[in-house]
Design an enzyme around this catalytic site. Structure first.
Site, PDB file in Angstrom:
ATOM      1  N   GLY A   1       1.421  -0.310   0.103  1.00  0.00           N
ATOM      2  CA  GLY A   1       2.706   0.254  -0.306  1.00  0.00           C
ATOM      3  C   GLY A   1       2.734   0.622  -1.778  1.00  0.00           C
ATOM      4  O   GLY A   1       3.246   1.678  -2.160  1.00  0.00           O
ATOM      5  N   GLU A   2       2.180  -0.248  -2.615  1.00  0.00           N
ATOM      6  CA  GLU A   2       2.137   0.038  -4.046  1.00  0.00           C
ATOM      7  C   GLU A   2       1.259   1.247  -4.323  1.00  0.00           C
ATOM      8  O   GLU A   2       1.587   2.094  -5.160  1.00  0.00           O
ATOM      9  CB  GLU A   2       1.635  -1.166  -4.827  1.00  0.00           C
ATOM     10  CG  GLU A   2       1.668  -0.940  -6.323  1.00  0.00           C
ATOM     11  CD  GLU A   2       1.395  -2.189  -7.137  1.00  0.00           C
ATOM     12  OE1 GLU A   2       1.519  -2.091  -8.362  1.00  0.00           O
ATOM     13  OE2 GLU A   2       1.067  -3.236  -6.557  1.00  0.00           O
ATOM     14  N   ALA A   3       0.155   1.360  -3.614  1.00  0.00           N
ATOM     15  CA  ALA A   3      -0.752   2.488  -3.821  1.00  0.00           C
ATOM     16  C   ALA A   3      -0.068   3.819  -3.500  1.00  0.00           C
ATOM     17  O   ALA A   3      -0.069   4.734  -4.330  1.00  0.00           O
ATOM     18  CB  ALA A   3      -2.012   2.316  -2.969  1.00  0.00           C
TER      19      ALA A   3
END
Length: 134
Positions: free
Chosen positions: A56-58
């Protein structure tokens, strides 16, 4: 974004490669990527929550970097949070980052991570600060 060719293309990092991430779509407004469950499970055989957060962060960061590049800036993460709804033992998950705010100094993206059967597994929200290149 303008109709001109994209000024920036996503390049996978080492962790993304180890997790088996594949980028399907990329723009400041929306980034979509997949990841296999196999190879990303924790000791109980479930998809690791940390793997979902990393995915998700990526995708949220990639979208922010694409937006920042249109202004000659770079994006740096300042906040990420996740709610885990369910997990999975097999298959593939898809992460879809959708822009909530694309500003001159901040971006915010909501990322929905869903199993291939359509079940929502995790919701991630990421905020990035856009700063001048140094």
């Amino acid at each position: 974004m303008s109709a001109s060719p994209e000024p920036w293309r996503i390049v996978l990092g080492e962790l993304d490669e180890k997790m088996g991430v594949t980028v399907l779509e990329q723009s400041a407004e929306r980034v979509v990527a997949t990841m296999p469950v196999e190879g990303n499970r924790q000791s109980l055989g479930l998809l690791h929550g940390g793997a979902m957060v990393a995915l998700g962060e990526a995708v949220g960061s990639w979208a922010a970097v694409i937006h920042a590049s249109t202004m000659g800036k770079v994006a740096v993460g300042v906040d990420v949070n996740a709610t885990h709804h369910r997990s999975s033992r097999t298959g593939t998950v898809t992460a879809t980052a959708t822009a909530l705010q694309l500003g001159r100094s901040l971006t915010c993206h909501e990322v929905v991570i869903a199993h291939e059967d359509g079940t929502r597994l995790c919701t991630v929200r990421i905020t990035n600060f856009l700063k001048d290149r140094s």
